[in-house]
Write an enzyme that holds these catalytic residues in place. Structure first.
Site, PDB file in Angstrom:
ATOM      1  N   PRO A 302      -4.551 -11.984 -10.658  1.00 37.65           N
ATOM      2  CA  PRO A 302      -3.529 -11.528  -9.718  1.00 37.65           C
ATOM      3  C   PRO A 302      -2.126 -11.925 -10.182  1.00 37.65           C
ATOM      4  O   PRO A 302      -1.921 -13.021 -10.700  1.00 37.65           O
ATOM      5  CB  PRO A 302      -3.891 -12.268  -8.425  1.00 37.65           C
ATOM      6  CG  PRO A 302      -4.597 -13.504  -8.880  1.00 37.65           C
ATOM      7  CD  PRO A 302      -5.284 -13.166 -10.168  1.00 37.65           C
ATOM      8  N   CYS A 382      26.157   2.546 -14.237  1.00 38.79           N
ATOM      9  CA  CYS A 382      26.599   3.940 -14.313  1.00 38.79           C
ATOM     10  C   CYS A 382      25.417   4.897 -14.437  1.00 38.79           C
ATOM     11  O   CYS A 382      25.221   5.542 -15.465  1.00 38.79           O
ATOM     12  CB  CYS A 382      27.560   4.102 -15.480  1.00 38.79           C
ATOM     13  SG  CYS A 382      28.964   3.009 -15.295  1.00 38.79           S
TER      14      CYS A 382
HETATM   15  N1  LLP Z   1      -4.057  -7.764 -15.406  1.00 40.17           N
HETATM   16  C1  LLP Z   1      -3.582  -6.803 -16.229  1.00 40.17           C
HETATM   17  C2  LLP Z   1      -4.342  -6.453 -17.417  1.00 40.17           C
HETATM   18  C3  LLP Z   1      -2.390  -6.145 -15.900  1.00 40.17           C
HETATM   19  O1  LLP Z   1      -1.937  -5.183 -16.698  1.00 40.17           O
HETATM   20  C4  LLP Z   1      -1.681  -6.502 -14.725  1.00 40.17           C
HETATM   21  C5  LLP Z   1      -0.420  -5.833 -14.361  1.00 40.17           C
HETATM   22  C6  LLP Z   1      -2.208  -7.523 -13.919  1.00 40.17           C
HETATM   23  C7  LLP Z   1      -3.413  -8.131 -14.280  1.00 40.17           C
HETATM   24  C8  LLP Z   1      -1.530  -7.990 -12.652  1.00 40.17           C
HETATM   25  O2  LLP Z   1      -1.467  -6.980 -11.701  1.00 40.17           O
HETATM   26  P1  LLP Z   1      -0.886  -7.285 -10.233  1.00 40.17           P
HETATM   27  O3  LLP Z   1      -1.851  -8.210  -9.541  1.00 40.17           O
HETATM   28  O4  LLP Z   1       0.433  -7.946 -10.419  1.00 40.17           O
HETATM   29  O5  LLP Z   1      -0.771  -5.974  -9.590  1.00 40.17           O
HETATM   30  N2  LLP Z   1       5.959  -3.340 -12.874  1.00 40.17           N
HETATM   31  C9  LLP Z   1       5.047  -2.789 -11.896  1.00 40.17           C
HETATM   32  C10 LLP Z   1       3.681  -3.436 -11.975  1.00 40.17           C
HETATM   33  C11 LLP Z   1       3.083  -3.363 -13.362  1.00 40.17           C
HETATM   34  C12 LLP Z   1       1.771  -4.105 -13.464  1.00 40.17           C
HETATM   35  C13 LLP Z   1       1.379  -4.293 -14.886  1.00 40.17           C
HETATM   36  N3  LLP Z   1       0.111  -4.912 -15.071  1.00 40.17           N
HETATM   37  C14 LLP Z   1       5.679  -2.926 -10.499  1.00 40.17           C
HETATM   38  O6  LLP Z   1       6.776  -3.470 -10.385  1.00 40.17           O
HETATM   39  O7  LLP Z   1       5.116  -2.451  -9.521  1.00 40.17           O
END
Ligand code: LLP
Length: 460
Positions: A302, A382
């Protein structure tokens, strides 16, 4: 209080983290500034641990969500391992006190240098001089606990580097289960048209190809279907696919020790449609429990769910202007400071830090009131996409007002840029002991430092 938010509350019309006023924080270190509430992170971590306790799952924090060294150190102290996707995140996790055995190294584009750093403790040249890492000596720290491998080509490189170094690499194969996480197109990763993982049909062949390799231990399966996933069914589908695969692999002589289920659990940005964390756990626990009873280790990654709710971005209104029907609040934060609204059309609740009697509404739909006006909260960049929030109802603003952009603890600071030659924000953590400036605001001198020594390239 404000829907979804942890660790911050209005007290007498002023936003506070515990007893610390965020107006005081902004006065002391300027804006834009990210503020994290340690208490909120602890609360989220406890919720995650409790939800997954029946499976005895290991929590590997996805460092990409908020890689601040102190945030990582805090989560480490709470017992988290780390999930990293670059040599930089690997070193941060190590510097945060994480043993290498509690780090999993994911990511589609690992370089040979990063693989070597993860196996042997050698510093990647990309990381700069070891002195910049405050004397931490990586010698003898041992290899990472697990590589989450995304392709056959990557496995070949890991095998090559591991053989060269004479170190055994423990690997899990990331499976692409071809399930639809129903998340934003940019954060869905589990469909076969996405670049992530190896398709289910291809996995047994990969295990066969590397069976018995002297420096590779293929001992795990990994899946991550997307981020800000608001439904639990795709997790069930993915786990079913993984367990089916596990059965087939074990029949062919492989032994699978660990199953990583990734992260992706949604948080409530205000619309109220994110399931509680325990719902994700409850949906897959019956499927996994019999395997766990036989010794399978479940690993979770997470990111957002641990830190999003415990971070706010402080920004000051620089100008107010009206154009036709629109009313703009032009702030010193923008897409360079928080890109989520511009990139994913994400909604972040925004409200003045000092709001007197105008108690913020619960969630996104404020109670209509004559005291409220509707603003497009935008930045100084910008680009028309430079938006923090469109049509935000707020008490009437004045130039110089301080705003809090809520739920900004995940993918806020880590996705900042220097676009338009603006330095990255400061970061502050509030603990029970008080507020600590943990990251200095970036200056123009910092930005120019890499341009100070032009030299002709020696191409011979
Ligand atoms: N494991 C892997 C292999 C991942 O690629 C990610 C996130 C996570 C775990 C963690 O996921 P989470 O629990 O945080 O959802 N920038 C985007 C989110 C990109 C997530 C990338 N990978 C946003 O701001 O919504």
């Amino acid at each position: 209080m404000i829907r979804g938010v942890r660790g911050f509350a209005y007290d007498d019309g002023v936003l506070k983290a515990g007893r610390i006023s965020l107006a005081d924080v902004a006065r002391a270190c300027g804006t834009p500034t990210y503020v994290y509430a340690a208490r909120g992170i602890r609360e989220a971590h406890e919720e995650v641990v409790a939800a997954w306790a029946p499976l005895g799952a290991k929590i590997h924090y996805a460092v990409k969500a908020c890689s601040n060294l102190r945030v990582c150190r805090f989560l480490r102290e709470l017992g988290a391992g780390m999930d990293v996707v670059s040599g930089g995140e690997l070193e941060r996790s190590w510097l945060a006190g994480t043993p290498m055995s509690d780090i999993s190294f994911a990511g589609v584009g690992k370089t040979d240098e990063e693989i070597a750093a993860a196996l042997s403790g050698a510093h990647s040249p990309l990381l700069g001089s070891p002195q910049t890492l405050r004397g931490a000596d990586p010698t003898g720290r041992g290899p990472v606990g697990l590589f989450n491998v995304e392709s056959r080509s990557e496995l070949e490189r890991i095998a090559h580097v591991a053989s060269r170094l004479g170190v055994r690499a423990r690997c899990a194969v990331r499976v692409n289960p071809d399930v639809d996480a129903k998340a934003h197109a940019y954060t869905s990763t589990g469909r076969k048209e996405n670049k992530f993982g190896i398709d289910v049909a291809g996995v047994p062949g990969v295990f066969d190809a590397f069976a018995g390799h002297p420096f590779l231990e293929l001992i795990g399966l990994h899946v991550h279907i997307g981020s800000q996933v608001k439904v639990v069914e795709p997790y069930v589908e993915a786990v079913e696919a993984l367990l089916d695969l596990l059965g087939r692999l074990e029949t062919h002589g492989s032994h699978i020790e660990s199953l990583s289920l990734g992260g992706g659990w949604a948080v409530d940005y205000g619309s109220g449609d994110a399931p509680p964390i325990r719902a994700y756990a409850e949906a897959v626990t019956p499927l996994l429990a019999p395997f766990v009873a036989k010794g399978l280790q479940v690993i979770l990654e997470p990111g957002r769910s641990l830190v999003a709710a415990s971070g706010v971005l402080l920004t000051r209104v620089q100008h107010l202007k009206e154009s036709g029907e629109r009313r703009f609040a032009i702030c010193d934060a923008g897409m360079h400071t928080l890109i989520r609204p511009a990139l994913y059309q994400a909604r972040h609740f925004i409200w003045p830090v000092v709001c007197g009697a105008s108690t913020p509404p619960r969630g996104e739909s404020p109670i209509a009131s004559e005291d409220l006006a509707t603003y497009d909260v935008v930045g100084p960049i910008c680009e028309t996409s430079d938006v923090l929030g469109n049509e935000c109802a707020m008490p009437r603003l004045a130039r110089g007002d301080l705003l809090a952009v809520f739920m900004a603890g995940a993918y806020g600071m880590t996705m900042t840029s220097n676009y338009n030659d603006r330095g990255r924000p400061a970061e502050v953590i509030v603990t029970d002991e008080g507020a600590v400036l943990v990251t200095e605001r970036q200056t123009l001198a910092d930005l120019l430092a890499t341009e100070e020594n032009p030299r002709p390239l020696d191409l011979d």
